[in-house]
Design a protein around this motif. Structure first.
Motif, PDB file in Angstrom:
ATOM      1  N   THR A 149       0.956  -1.267  -0.017  1.00 26.05           N
ATOM      2  CA  THR A 149       0.010  -0.083  -0.016  1.00 26.05           C
ATOM      3  C   THR A 149       0.853   1.298   0.044  1.00 26.05           C
ATOM      4  N   LEU A 150       1.913   1.308   0.713  1.00 27.84           N
ATOM      5  CA  LEU A 150       2.795   2.529   1.123  1.00 27.84           C
ATOM      6  C   LEU A 150       3.836   2.231  -0.097  1.00 27.84           C
ATOM      7  N   GLY A 151       3.835   1.544  -0.881  1.00 25.45           N
ATOM      8  CA  GLY A 151       4.802   1.397  -2.123  1.00 25.45           C
ATOM      9  C   GLY A 151       6.198   1.353  -1.590  1.00 25.45           C
ATOM     10  N   LEU A 152       6.429   0.686  -0.542  1.00 26.95           N
ATOM     11  CA  LEU A 152       7.862   0.530   0.190  1.00 26.95           C
ATOM     12  C   LEU A 152       8.316  -0.738  -0.513  1.00 26.95           C
ATOM     13  N   GLN A 153       9.526  -0.565  -1.248  1.00 33.80           N
ATOM     14  CA  GLN A 153      10.178  -1.589  -1.746  1.00 33.80           C
ATOM     15  C   GLN A 153      11.407  -1.919  -1.099  1.00 33.80           C
ATOM     16  N   ARG A 154      11.696  -2.877  -0.295  1.00 34.65           N
ATOM     17  CA  ARG A 154      12.944  -3.136   0.363  1.00 34.65           C
ATOM     18  C   ARG A 154      13.283  -4.544   0.046  1.00 34.65           C
ATOM     19  N   GLU A 155      14.579  -4.735   0.100  1.00 34.70           N
ATOM     20  CA  GLU A 155      15.093  -5.921   0.040  1.00 34.70           C
ATOM     21  C   GLU A 155      14.957  -6.863   1.218  1.00 34.70           C
ATOM     22  N   MET A 156      14.656  -8.220   0.986  1.00 36.31           N
ATOM     23  CA  MET A 156      14.268  -9.223   2.093  1.00 36.31           C
ATOM     24  C   MET A 156      15.768  -9.441   2.512  1.00 36.31           C
ATOM     25  N   PHE A 157      15.639  -9.735   4.236  1.00 34.82           N
ATOM     26  CA  PHE A 157      17.014 -10.001   4.679  1.00 34.82           C
ATOM     27  C   PHE A 157      16.800 -11.638   4.513  1.00 34.82           C
ATOM     28  N   PHE A 201      10.799  -9.909 -10.469  1.00 37.20           N
ATOM     29  CA  PHE A 201       9.672  -9.645  -9.573  1.00 37.20           C
ATOM     30  C   PHE A 201       8.963 -10.936  -8.986  1.00 37.20           C
ATOM     31  N   TYR A 202       9.023 -10.875  -7.575  1.00 33.19           N
ATOM     32  CA  TYR A 202       8.397 -11.928  -6.862  1.00 33.19           C
ATOM     33  C   TYR A 202       6.646 -11.749  -6.950  1.00 33.19           C
ATOM     34  N   VAL A 203       6.099 -12.590  -7.702  1.00 29.26           N
ATOM     35  CA  VAL A 203       4.525 -12.429  -7.823  1.00 29.26           C
ATOM     36  C   VAL A 203       3.782 -13.485  -7.125  1.00 29.26           C
ATOM     37  N   SER A 204       2.877 -13.032  -6.530  1.00 28.20           N
ATOM     38  CA  SER A 204       2.047 -14.013  -5.507  1.00 28.20           C
ATOM     39  C   SER A 204       0.661 -13.645  -5.238  1.00 28.20           C
ATOM     40  N   ASP A 205      -0.222 -14.825  -5.224  1.00 28.12           N
ATOM     41  CA  ASP A 205      -1.670 -14.540  -5.031  1.00 28.12           C
ATOM     42  C   ASP A 205      -1.683 -14.171  -3.531  1.00 28.12           C
ATOM     43  N   GLY A 206      -0.696 -14.384  -2.555  1.00 25.64           N
ATOM     44  CA  GLY A 206      -0.849 -14.203  -1.185  1.00 25.64           C
ATOM     45  C   GLY A 206       0.195 -13.120  -0.920  1.00 25.64           C
ATOM     46  N   THR A 207       0.979 -13.269   0.307  1.00 20.05           N
ATOM     47  CA  THR A 207       2.160 -12.292   0.564  1.00 20.05           C
ATOM     48  C   THR A 207       3.167 -12.115  -0.266  1.00 20.05           C
ATOM     49  N   GLY A 208       3.590 -13.306  -0.952  1.00 18.60           N
ATOM     50  CA  GLY A 208       4.680 -13.417  -1.762  1.00 18.60           C
ATOM     51  C   GLY A 208       5.909 -13.838  -0.896  1.00 18.60           C
ATOM     52  N   ILE A 209       5.564 -13.957   0.182  1.00 18.52           N
ATOM     53  CA  ILE A 209       6.916 -14.475   1.271  1.00 18.52           C
ATOM     54  C   ILE A 209       7.518 -15.902   0.656  1.00 18.52           C
ATOM     55  N   GLU A 245       9.349 -14.840  -2.467  1.00 18.59           N
ATOM     56  CA  GLU A 245      10.576 -14.110  -2.131  1.00 18.59           C
ATOM     57  C   GLU A 245      11.720 -14.788  -1.607  1.00 18.59           C
ATOM     58  N   THR A 246      11.276 -15.667  -0.850  1.00 19.27           N
ATOM     59  CA  THR A 246      12.528 -16.548  -0.095  1.00 19.27           C
ATOM     60  C   THR A 246      13.163 -17.374  -1.070  1.00 19.27           C
ATOM     61  N   ASP A 287      11.447  -6.433  -7.018  1.00 18.26           N
ATOM     62  CA  ASP A 287      10.262  -5.937  -6.691  1.00 18.26           C
ATOM     63  C   ASP A 287       9.170  -6.937  -6.286  1.00 18.26           C
ATOM     64  N   ARG A 288       8.172  -6.591  -5.376  1.00 17.45           N
ATOM     65  CA  ARG A 288       7.347  -7.635  -5.096  1.00 17.45           C
ATOM     66  C   ARG A 288       6.024  -7.184  -5.388  1.00 17.45           C
ATOM     67  N   ILE A 289       5.254  -8.000  -5.916  1.00 18.02           N
ATOM     68  CA  ILE A 289       3.905  -7.898  -6.581  1.00 18.02           C
ATOM     69  C   ILE A 289       3.018  -8.878  -5.726  1.00 18.02           C
ATOM     70  N   SER A 290       2.311  -8.313  -4.391  1.00 20.30           N
ATOM     71  CA  SER A 290       1.592  -9.411  -3.788  1.00 20.30           C
ATOM     72  C   SER A 290       0.021  -9.209  -4.141  1.00 20.30           C
ATOM     73  N   PHE A 291      -0.520 -10.341  -3.583  1.00 20.25           N
ATOM     74  CA  PHE A 291      -2.058 -10.329  -3.664  1.00 20.25           C
ATOM     75  C   PHE A 291      -2.521 -10.223  -5.125  1.00 20.25           C
ATOM     76  N   VAL A 292      -2.091 -10.696  -6.218  1.00 17.47           N
ATOM     77  CA  VAL A 292      -2.443 -10.879  -7.354  1.00 17.47           C
ATOM     78  C   VAL A 292      -3.457 -12.113  -7.465  1.00 17.47           C
ATOM     79  N   ASP A 293      -4.772 -11.791  -7.377  1.00 13.05           N
ATOM     80  CA  ASP A 293      -5.606 -13.052  -6.978  1.00 13.05           C
ATOM     81  C   ASP A 293      -6.658 -12.986  -7.943  1.00 13.05           C
ATOM     82  N   ASP A 294      -6.435 -12.138  -9.242  1.00 11.53           N
ATOM     83  CA  ASP A 294      -7.493 -12.431 -10.209  1.00 11.53           C
ATOM     84  C   ASP A 294      -6.827 -11.828 -11.658  1.00 11.53           C
TER      85      ASP A 294
END
Lengths: 280, 280
Positions: free
Chosen positions: A272-280, B15-23, B26-27, B44-51
């Motif tokens: 939502t806030l558009g924060l893009q950070r690398e995962m640790f 891009f890490y793309v997921s229908d949920g959190t994308g964790i 990303e991992t 970049d992460r694109i989360s909650f892509v569910d449709d």
């Protein structure tokens, strides 16, 4: 993991095996197993399997677990050295190698060979990276419940009534993304009006509001301070209603944390806030 | 992720793309990318892509990122619905589907079809699970630096001098495994002898000691309280030496946290004490 069809159903042993922490293997393995709800799984982690002797020991342990359970074990394996994978396969388990399917397409695409060193993803870190992460964590903890706040330094400020999920979300964002997430707990005074507290107004673009079902909030507060006026259902109803009115008037991005996991809340804040950070 | 061969090297959009959190995406994606040190990645992460509409929007964004970077994007995708994956593939990116390679072998092995619901791994949680996790987290925070300790309830007690890595490890263990991890910070008084503080003696089997390189400790404490006697190198040397002497005399399992990630420390604690917990 333990939703059984019947108590008599065989338990399937699952091992997350890694040359490092095993977090990658465990994360993907866990996601895979949640897609098979009809089976009972007994999961174990075998970390730091970084030579052939340890791999053969692990294979032995896995084989015995299968004999004891009366079902073939499943190994979710993230060892990068193929000799270790071969040793593990002597267990007779179903082998799922979490990297293997992706390495060849990546090598072809990038025109480069992988560097197969062990445990790189969650392994040794440089001081700056460590420091950034720990600083974010200290920030999340120091700023908990409105103490000693310097909002200028915050990447995000979570606004909510007490026990709506701010602290775990702040800590998660700090630990996993190095994001400096501050808490703002709405007080009774704040809730007397539907406008933002004056202290938050300069930081409008950093604000993210959390709300929660009042019944759930009541349940959480009861555990914390049983039979207090703080925990009473009508207190929870009043606070949540006043908070939601404020979030709506001030048009803050708002998420209900009821039945949501910490990961899900954190991901919503980031996207939502558009924060893009690398995962640790 | 940003170690470049040269400043001119093309940046590869990921891009890490997921229908949920994308964790999950990303991992595993992060683990894969760390094996290709010669390429600069922009993640970049694109989360909650569910449709399908969101998937087509994501595909468009991915395609444009590739055009801008002048290199083909890479998508690490954990959407369970194949229609969403197909929509994403319209981006022209290299598609790495994190579940696809494992579903068929698992279905064959378990004799059951996957339940392809979205975002199950890090999605909606029941109250008990949430509660267990939050309680562990409150435990880690409440017990920080020796306040209000009830060690009977602890699963593990981390023993170390101040700033050696106890708090982040406790919080990580709580967040990810629901483990109640308590802190015991060694005081000057404790360090006058090489025997365990009396309060810890009943809990010997729960103890895990952390140590750290004195130079590193000095560096960390300097950031926290610059030029204090607490931060002085000789103070750090003295405390670390006294702590290590105690750990050796008392034969506590001991780990140096220098250059170790929080994940690595946590995994060592789990595997050493034989704590097997389900991952959240």
């Amino acid at each position: 993991m333990t939703e059984a069809n019947s108590e008599e159903a065989a338990v399937r042993p699952v091992f997350y095996v890694s040359d490092g922490t095993g977090i990658t293997a465990e994360t993907i393995g866990h996601s895979l197993l949640t897609q098979f709800t009809g089976t009972r799984f007994q999961t174990d982690r075998i970390s730091f399997v970084d030579d052939e002797e340890k791999a053969l020991d692990a294979a032995d342990r896995i084989r015995r677990a299968g004999e004891k359970a009366g079902s073939r074990p499943i190994v979710v394996n993230s060892c990068v050295d193929p000799r270790l994978s071969a040793a593990l396969a002597q267990s007779g388990a179903l082998m799922l190698d979490v990297f293997a399917p992706f390495i060849e397409p990546l090598e072809r695409e990038l025109g480069a060979m992988r560097q197969a060193r062990v445990g790189q993803a969650h392994g040794i870190v440089d001081f700056d990276t460590y420091h950034r992460r720990i600083n974010a964590m200290n920030f999340a903890l120091t700023h908990d419940d409105g103490v000693a706040i310097n909002y200028d330094e915050a990447d995000v400020i979570l606004v909510a009534v007490s026990r709506a999920g701010k602290t775990p979300t702040c800590v998660y964002l700090a630990l996993h993304y190095g994001i400096r997430a501050a808490n703002y707990p709405l007080t009774d005074g704040d809730l007397e009006t539907d406008r933002l507290p004056a202290r938050l107004r300069p930081y409008r673009r950093k604000l993210f509001a959390l709300t929660i079902d009042p019944e759930r909030l009541h349940q959480i507060r009861q555990e914390r301070r049983p039979n207090s006026s703080y925990a009473r259902l009508d207190t929870c109803r009043r606070e949540v209603a006043a908070g939601e009115a404020m979030f709506q008037v001030e048009r803050l991005p708002t998420l209900s944390t009821t039945n949501k996991s910490i990961e899900e809340i954190s991901s919503k804040v980031l996207s939502t806030l558009g924060l893009q950070r690398e995962m640790f």
